[in-house]
Design a protein around this motif. Sequence first.
Motif, PDB file in Angstrom:
ATOM      1  N   GLY A 130       2.334  -6.486   1.534  1.00  0.00           N
ATOM      2  CA  GLY A 130       1.798  -6.092   2.824  1.00  0.00           C
ATOM      3  C   GLY A 130       2.486  -4.884   3.426  1.00  0.00           C
ATOM      4  O   GLY A 130       2.053  -4.383   4.465  1.00  0.00           O
ATOM      5  N   GLY A 131       3.543  -4.394   2.771  1.00  0.00           N
ATOM      6  CA  GLY A 131       4.259  -3.226   3.274  1.00  0.00           C
ATOM      7  C   GLY A 131       3.440  -1.952   3.104  1.00  0.00           C
ATOM      8  O   GLY A 131       2.458  -1.911   2.359  1.00  0.00           O
ATOM      9  N   GLU A 132       3.864  -0.919   3.828  1.00  0.00           N
ATOM     10  CA  GLU A 132       3.205   0.378   3.714  1.00  0.00           C
ATOM     11  C   GLU A 132       4.244   1.445   3.431  1.00  0.00           C
ATOM     12  O   GLU A 132       5.205   1.594   4.162  1.00  0.00           O
ATOM     13  CB  GLU A 132       2.460   0.726   5.006  1.00  0.00           C
ATOM     14  N   VAL A 133       4.003   2.172   2.344  1.00  0.00           N
ATOM     15  CA  VAL A 133       4.886   3.265   1.940  1.00  0.00           C
ATOM     16  C   VAL A 133       4.084   4.546   2.046  1.00  0.00           C
ATOM     17  O   VAL A 133       2.896   4.573   1.705  1.00  0.00           O
ATOM     18  CB  VAL A 133       5.376   3.061   0.494  1.00  0.00           C
ATOM     19  N   ALA A 134       4.707   5.616   2.514  1.00  0.00           N
ATOM     20  CA  ALA A 134       4.058   6.922   2.538  1.00  0.00           C
ATOM     21  C   ALA A 134       4.949   7.926   1.823  1.00  0.00           C
ATOM     22  O   ALA A 134       6.167   7.926   2.010  1.00  0.00           O
ATOM     23  CB  ALA A 134       3.812   7.382   3.974  1.00  0.00           C
ATOM     24  N   VAL A 135       4.339   8.759   0.979  1.00  0.00           N
ATOM     25  CA  VAL A 135       5.026   9.851   0.311  1.00  0.00           C
ATOM     26  C   VAL A 135       4.669  11.118   1.088  1.00  0.00           C
ATOM     27  O   VAL A 135       3.508  11.521   1.125  1.00  0.00           O
ATOM     28  CB  VAL A 135       4.595   9.967  -1.169  1.00  0.00           C
ATOM     29  N   ILE A 136       5.675  11.699   1.728  1.00  0.00           N
ATOM     30  CA  ILE A 136       5.430  12.788   2.667  1.00  0.00           C
ATOM     31  C   ILE A 136       6.077  14.071   2.139  1.00  0.00           C
ATOM     32  O   ILE A 136       7.280  14.129   1.950  1.00  0.00           O
ATOM     33  CB  ILE A 136       6.027  12.428   4.053  1.00  0.00           C
ATOM     34  N   PRO A 137       5.247  15.089   1.908  1.00  0.00           N
ATOM     35  CA  PRO A 137       5.788  16.355   1.398  1.00  0.00           C
ATOM     36  C   PRO A 137       6.630  17.057   2.460  1.00  0.00           C
ATOM     37  O   PRO A 137       6.504  16.747   3.647  1.00  0.00           O
ATOM     38  CB  PRO A 137       4.544  17.166   1.069  1.00  0.00           C
ATOM     39  N   PRO A 138       7.464  18.004   2.030  1.00  0.00           N
ATOM     40  CA  PRO A 138       8.274  18.719   3.011  1.00  0.00           C
ATOM     41  C   PRO A 138       7.382  19.457   3.994  1.00  0.00           C
ATOM     42  O   PRO A 138       6.317  19.957   3.629  1.00  0.00           O
ATOM     43  CB  PRO A 138       9.096  19.695   2.170  1.00  0.00           C
ATOM     44  N   VAL A 139       7.814  19.496   5.234  1.00  0.00           N
ATOM     45  CA  VAL A 139       7.056  20.180   6.278  1.00  0.00           C
ATOM     46  C   VAL A 139       7.755  21.504   6.554  1.00  0.00           C
ATOM     47  O   VAL A 139       8.946  21.527   6.813  1.00  0.00           O
ATOM     48  CB  VAL A 139       7.012  19.328   7.565  1.00  0.00           C
ATOM     49  N   SER A 140       6.995  22.589   6.455  1.00  0.00           N
ATOM     50  CA  SER A 140       7.604  23.883   6.718  1.00  0.00           C
ATOM     51  C   SER A 140       7.349  24.268   8.171  1.00  0.00           C
ATOM     52  O   SER A 140       6.341  23.888   8.761  1.00  0.00           O
ATOM     53  CB  SER A 140       7.040  24.950   5.784  1.00  0.00           C
ATOM     54  N   THR A 172       0.836  -1.188   0.000  1.00  0.00           N
ATOM     55  CA  THR A 172       0.000   0.000   0.000  1.00  0.00           C
ATOM     56  C   THR A 172       0.875   1.243   0.000  1.00  0.00           C
ATOM     57  O   THR A 172       1.858   1.307   0.734  1.00  0.00           O
ATOM     58  CB  THR A 172      -0.906   0.013   1.247  1.00  0.00           C
ATOM     59  N   ILE A 173       0.507   2.206  -0.826  1.00  0.00           N
ATOM     60  CA  ILE A 173       1.210   3.488  -0.832  1.00  0.00           C
ATOM     61  C   ILE A 173       0.210   4.580  -0.479  1.00  0.00           C
ATOM     62  O   ILE A 173      -0.916   4.584  -0.985  1.00  0.00           O
ATOM     63  CB  ILE A 173       1.930   3.739  -2.174  1.00  0.00           C
ATOM     64  N   HIS A 174       0.627   5.455   0.434  1.00  0.00           N
ATOM     65  CA  HIS A 174      -0.224   6.562   0.884  1.00  0.00           C
ATOM     66  C   HIS A 174       0.358   7.860   0.344  1.00  0.00           C
ATOM     67  O   HIS A 174       1.562   8.088   0.438  1.00  0.00           O
ATOM     68  CB  HIS A 174      -0.250   6.627   2.417  1.00  0.00           C
ATOM     69  N   TYR A 175      -0.517   8.693  -0.196  1.00  0.00           N
ATOM     70  CA  TYR A 175      -0.098   9.994  -0.726  1.00  0.00           C
ATOM     71  C   TYR A 175      -0.657  11.098   0.168  1.00  0.00           C
ATOM     72  O   TYR A 175      -1.804  11.034   0.583  1.00  0.00           O
ATOM     73  CB  TYR A 175      -0.642  10.198  -2.142  1.00  0.00           C
ATOM     74  N   PHE A 176       0.160  12.127   0.414  1.00  0.00           N
ATOM     75  CA  PHE A 176      -0.276  13.250   1.232  1.00  0.00           C
ATOM     76  C   PHE A 176      -0.065  14.553   0.470  1.00  0.00           C
ATOM     77  O   PHE A 176       0.841  14.654  -0.364  1.00  0.00           O
ATOM     78  CB  PHE A 176       0.511  13.289   2.547  1.00  0.00           C
TER      79      PHE A 176
END
Length: 86
Positions: A74-84, A6-10
Amino acid sequence: MPETFTIHYFATASQYTSKNTESLPAPLKLSALFGELEQRYPGIVPKVLSTCGVSLNGEYVDAEEDGEVVIQAGGEVAVIPPVSSG
């Protein structure tokens, strides 16, 4: 049933893909992840992913340094944008 992770997009990644989550075929080397996403969403690497962080199963990873790491079914990947901050 095919093996997937699973890949999660933010934020910007979610806007670009028009999705919050999707399943991708596993296993997949971390180094191949951006190429896979670029095929699905042309332009996402330079416009979005080049500034994003990636986590695998809750741990930050570097797509280049950790490129040999394999994303398992079954792995989990998240794409996390830069946090300001400020």
